[in-house]
Design an enzyme around this catalytic site. Structure first.
Site, PDB file in Angstrom:
ATOM      1  N   HIS A 191       0.834  -1.197   0.000  1.00  0.00           N
ATOM      2  CA  HIS A 191       0.000   0.000   0.000  1.00  0.00           C
ATOM      3  C   HIS A 191       0.870   1.248   0.000  1.00  0.00           C
ATOM      4  CE1 HIS A 191       0.824  -0.572   4.348  1.00  0.00           C
ATOM      5  NE2 HIS A 191       0.872   0.754   4.356  1.00  0.00           N
ATOM      6  N   LEU A 192       0.233   2.373  -0.272  1.00  0.00           N
ATOM      7  CA  LEU A 192       0.876   3.685  -0.226  1.00  0.00           C
ATOM      8  C   LEU A 192       0.200   4.479   0.883  1.00  0.00           C
ATOM      9  CD1 LEU A 192       1.828   5.898  -3.264  1.00  0.00           C
ATOM     10  CD2 LEU A 192       0.728   6.910  -1.270  1.00  0.00           C
ATOM     11  N   SER A 193       0.956   4.850   1.909  1.00  0.00           N
ATOM     12  CA  SER A 193       0.378   5.526   3.078  1.00  0.00           C
ATOM     13  C   SER A 193       0.171   7.012   2.832  1.00  0.00           C
ATOM     14  CB  SER A 193       1.290   5.349   4.296  1.00  0.00           C
ATOM     15  OG  SER A 193       1.369   3.994   4.675  1.00  0.00           O
ATOM     16  N   SER A 216       7.806  11.500   1.530  1.00  0.00           N
ATOM     17  CA  SER A 216       8.336  10.726   0.413  1.00  0.00           C
ATOM     18  C   SER A 216       7.348   9.588   0.171  1.00  0.00           C
ATOM     19  CB  SER A 216       9.725  10.173   0.745  1.00  0.00           C
ATOM     20  OG  SER A 216      10.163   9.292  -0.269  1.00  0.00           O
ATOM     21  N   HIS A 267       5.667   6.384  -1.098  1.00  0.00           N
ATOM     22  CA  HIS A 267       6.295   5.158  -1.581  1.00  0.00           C
ATOM     23  C   HIS A 267       5.423   3.952  -1.254  1.00  0.00           C
ATOM     24  CE1 HIS A 267       7.431   5.373   2.667  1.00  0.00           C
ATOM     25  NE2 HIS A 267       7.504   4.050   2.631  1.00  0.00           N
ATOM     26  N   SER A 276       6.060   0.266   0.246  1.00  0.00           N
ATOM     27  CA  SER A 276       7.059  -0.601   0.876  1.00  0.00           C
ATOM     28  C   SER A 276       6.970  -1.999   0.268  1.00  0.00           C
ATOM     29  CB  SER A 276       6.830  -0.676   2.385  1.00  0.00           C
ATOM     30  OG  SER A 276       7.114   0.561   2.989  1.00  0.00           O
TER      31      SER A 276
END
Length: 282
Positions: free
Chosen positions: A137-139, A223, A225, A227
């Site tokens: 996922h993208l937080s 930033s 991203h 993971s």
């Protein structure tokens, strides 16, 4: 005349005494029975029976199937890091506190899975053993602690703020090393290269809800991203030494550089074991 009146009064008194004696003789057997019915504790039988009825009865234990219906009643063993691959909680678990974060899910494709296996093998050859993420996922928020009774108003606030936000696509292709603030875990992630401005707009909406509940907002210069994998402890230097080799696997993957494409169509909020979905406008 005077003597007759006096005699009548005496007769009346005698009658009264006889009536009282008769009444006493009728009531005394009942009193004797009550006295006999008294128990060793000094309570009459009727009172004792009532007292026993009012005494609280011991409760039966709840069946195990009912106990498992309440997920926030977490067993103390869940804080044991050995049960979570060595991971350590960023904050202590307390009953009624739910770990909460906002994110976009990423559904990996076959090409991504193949690349990830190559990255993990190359890192292991360099002495860094990485564990792949269970989900990707993208937080858009930090992980915060939300009280159980805040969940409904919190998600309602998010939904209202996101009502006019539109969906978009972002992409990522550059590897980067991340470490959490406690230095307990290190991550290998893929940094976003397009869609940064739209993500910032969404962070402002999420941050507004966080501030309403006096929770920590997102990083000042985030930033963004996805993971890919993690390891225990601060392995930042070791991973950075391998970064050139790992990045070459991404850039030279099969038909060309691999690009992770993320369809940002539905924002999600996970709090404890509950997931709330917020579809964005087309």
């Amino acid at each position: 005349m005077l003597v007759g009146y006096s005699s009548s009064e005496e007769d009346g008194e005698a009658d009264s005494e006889a009536a009282a004696a008769a009444t006493d003789s009728r009531s005394s057997p009942g009193r004797r029975r009550e006295e006999k019915e008294e128990d060793d504790d000094g309570l009459p039988a009727r009172k004792k029976l009532k007292t026993e009825e009012e005494a609280p009865k011991s409760r039966l234990p709840l069946p195990g199937c009912l106990l498992t219906m309440f997920p926030d009643e977490v067993d103390p063993q869940t804080d044991d890091s050995s049960l979570h691959g060595g991971r350590i909680r960023s904050f202590k678990h307390e009953r009624g506190n739910w770990a909460t974060y906002v994110y976009f899910p990423y559904r990996p494709e076959e090409e991504f899975e193949e690349l990830l296996e190559e990255l993990l093998a190359a890192a292991a050859n360099r002495g860094v053993v990485l564990t792949r993420q269970e989900e990707f996922h993208l937080s858009l928020s930090q992980t915060v602690v939300l009280r159980h009774h805040w969940i409904q108003p919190f998600t309602q606030s998010l939904r209202a703020g996101l009502a006019a936000c539109r969906r978009f696509v972002c992409s990522a292709g550059k590897l980067r090393v991340y470490c959490n603030a406690e230095k307990t875990r290190t991550f290998l992630g893929m940094q976003v290269s397009t869609g940064h401005a739209q993500l910032l707009d969404l962070v402002r909406v999420v941050d507004k809800t966080m501030m309403e509940f006096r929770l920590e907002t997102f990083y000042e210069d985030p930033s963004f991203h996805v993971s890919l994998a993690w390891c225990v402890g601060d392995q930042t230097l070791n991973l950075k030494e391998s970064m050139q080799e790992l990045q070459s696997l991404v850039d030279d993957h099969e038909d060309g550089a691999f690009v992770l494409r993320l369809d940002c169509a539905e924002l999600r909020c996970r709090t404890g074991n509950k997931t709330f979905r917020f579809p964005l406008e087309p």
